[in-house]
Write an enzyme that holds these catalytic residues in place. Structure first.
Site, PDB file in Angstrom:
ATOM      1  N   SER A 102      55.721  80.161  75.997  1.00 42.77           N
ATOM      2  CA  SER A 102      55.952  79.376  74.794  1.00 42.77           C
ATOM      3  C   SER A 102      55.842  77.892  75.118  1.00 42.77           C
ATOM      4  O   SER A 102      55.595  77.518  76.255  1.00 42.77           O
ATOM      5  CB  SER A 102      57.342  79.668  74.229  1.00 42.77           C
ATOM      6  OG  SER A 102      58.317  79.119  75.083  1.00 42.77           O
ATOM      7  N   LYS A 103      56.011  77.096  74.103  1.00 33.94           N
ATOM      8  CA  LYS A 103      55.830  75.645  74.281  1.00 33.94           C
ATOM      9  C   LYS A 103      56.626  75.075  75.449  1.00 33.94           C
ATOM     10  O   LYS A 103      56.174  74.168  76.140  1.00 33.94           O
ATOM     11  CB  LYS A 103      56.249  74.873  73.021  1.00 33.94           C
ATOM     12  CG  LYS A 103      55.409  75.143  71.826  1.00 33.94           C
ATOM     13  CD  LYS A 103      56.092  76.058  70.831  1.00 33.94           C
ATOM     14  CE  LYS A 103      55.325  77.328  70.636  1.00 33.94           C
ATOM     15  NZ  LYS A 103      56.014  78.539  70.364  1.00 33.94           N
TER      16      LYS A 103
END
Length: 447
Positions: A219-220
């Site tokens: 994820s980010k």
RNA sequence: GGUCCCAUCGUCCAGAGGCCAAGGACACAGCCCUUUCAAGGCUGCGACGCGGGUUCGAAUCCCGCUGGGACCGCCA
């Protein structure tokens, strides 16, 4: 080969194409191309609040960058369109009404809900994971024994994912649903809908997740997740493709560096791995370096150029005065030094300009008097080519008691490149040419 | 909490009962080459999570445990 194979990549345009999406798109593409079948792009834009046309565009150009071309899609059309869910609302409505009239769904406010019955065996055979056993009684509400019905049409009139995906995959004649493993638990719900509509289910093939270093779904917060960030860091599409293909798949032999076409030829869905894979930058770097080495000189130059430009180097000027080939040859001299296009650009900036060299080295740490003698001899050579220069240098050094090549080669390297690492320094000198070398050495008072 | 999935070197893969005292790649360490290494060559380090079965024989099959992951939205 099975030309009837039809697969699709169905992103929602709520962000740029990220690594996970690229991975899924890539495996779909591989399967389609391996079989000579069709790869379809479908935009799942039923989340009115988050979907944008800009993101749709970004995803498409991200796929194009990766080299994943599609046969049918919102921009290309095809016999099974429209390929944007927001343009298929009538279709979703039609089948929802059918379910409603047959008592398989009911209304709740503006929404339409699909009824889940007890005791349904909703197991399925996954091409990658094998048999997955599930009973509908497992579809309970959180912290409750109540069976959870499935919303198929939202209050805003849009279909939900689990419903629209069934309608579209069936109507678009998708033969293999290839998607991330995070969809395994959605599959049984979709099977219920297929059955209610009296449709055959397609084959399902789930792909292992890509994890960050901490073994959590990427994820980010793991840093670069958008495909474009890799381009900007100096990774090439061929490398990202190659790297991603190796996450969850291998041809079974030791070949790890390959082209898109080679991968498509060798790819087998049945050889896809089940274990989640950790995204490893070291491996990506290595693969990029290998692809960088294999590039033909002109293509390599085009890869590097933007990064030289970015660093403010006068690439155009040099190209005008010395020609494109000269720059391309400079990079050939680099012989694989640098793992990304950016690194290679940084490591070779001295070919483009003397300015960065000046910033890196000030000649304060050498005995100029001693070096001047050597360089004067070097520049007295009639032929300014690497082999001749090297022979002259060696002869000169061996004629002097206790003298070492290193004592002279390193200062030359510093004066010419400003770096402690470079290709063979006489090769660098030859390529820069007598005039440019003279200029650089004189600047440092070494000539 | 429920459902499902996974389990081989630090990482990515090979391995589909005997060919495995487990192979390759990346990373790491060392050595060599050498005017430098971020190039090239060589060597090394390093794993079948644990416990039970099945079998003449298990990394490979079964069960349990443990560990990890995903999902449980009128998001997709």
């Amino acid at each position: 080969m099975n030309r009837n194979i039809r697969v699709r990549f169905a992103p929602s345009p709520t962000g740029a194409l990220h690594i996970g999406g690229g991975h899924t798109a890539l495996f779909n593409w591989l399967w389609a191309r391996h079989n000579g079948g069709k790869f379809i792009l479908r935009i799942e834009d039923t989340d009115l609040a988050r979907s944008t046309k800009e993101y749709e565009q970004t995803i498409m150009s991200g796929m194009t960058w990766l080299g994943l071309d599609w046969d049918e899609g919102p921009d290309k059309g095809g016999d099974y369109g429209p390929y944007r869910q927001s343009e298929r609302l009538d279709i979703y409505r039609e089948y929802a009404e059918k379910l409603l009239s047959e008592g398989k769904a009911y209304r709740d406010g503006e929404a339409i809900i699909f009824r889940v019955e007890h005791g349904q065996d909703i197991s399925f055979d996954d091409t990658v994971y094998g048999r997955i056993d599930v009973m509908s009684d497992g579809l309970k509400e959180k912290d409750s024994d109540k069976l959870k019905d499935i919303v198929i049409i939202k209050s805003d009139g849009m279909p939900t994912y689990n419903y629209a995906v069934v309608i579209d995959d069936h109507l678009m004649n998708i033969t293999d649903v290839i998607r991330g493993e995070d969809h395994i638990s959605n599959t049984p719900k979709q099977i219920l809908i297929y059955r209610a509509l009296g449709w055959d289910v397609p084959k399902f093939a789930h792909l292992p997740m890509i994890l960050g270093r901490d073994k959590k779904k990427l994820s980010k917060r793991h840093g670069a997740t958008s495909i474009y960030e890799y381009r900007d860091m100096g990774y090439m599409p061929d490398s990202v493709f190659n790297f991603l293909a190796l996450l969850g798949w291998s041809a079974g032999d030791d070949k790890e560096i390959f082209t898109r076409n080679e991968a498509a030829e060798l790819f087998e869905l049945s050889r896809v791995t089940r274990r989640p894979a950790v995204f490893d930058f070291d491996k990506l770097n290595y693969i990029n370096q290998e692809h960088l080495k294999r590039l033909d000189p002109m293509t390599r130059l085009n890869m590097i150029k933007p990064f030289w430009l970015e660093a403010g180097l006068p690439v155009d000027e040099v190209e005008k005065s010395r020609g494109e080939n000269w720059l391309a040859e400079a990079l050939t001299l680099m012989e694989g030094r640098g793992r990304t296009a950016k690194e290679m650009a940084d490591f070779s900036d001295y070919f483009v300009s003397f300015e960065p060299v000046k910033k890196r080295w000030d000649a304060s740490d050498v005995d100029k008097e001693k070096l001047r003698e050597f360089f004067t001899m070097i520049f007295a050579q009639p032929v300014f080519k690497a082999p001749e220069l090297e022979i002259a240098a060696r002869d000169w050094v061996s004629a002097r008691e206790g003298a070492k090549m290193k004592e002279y080669a390193m200062p030359l390297r510093f004066a010419l490149t400003g770096m402690k690492v470079s290709p063979g320094i006489f090769e660098v000198a030859e390529h820069l040419g007598r005039e440019e070398c003279e200029k650089r050495l004189k600047f440092y008072g070494l000539l």
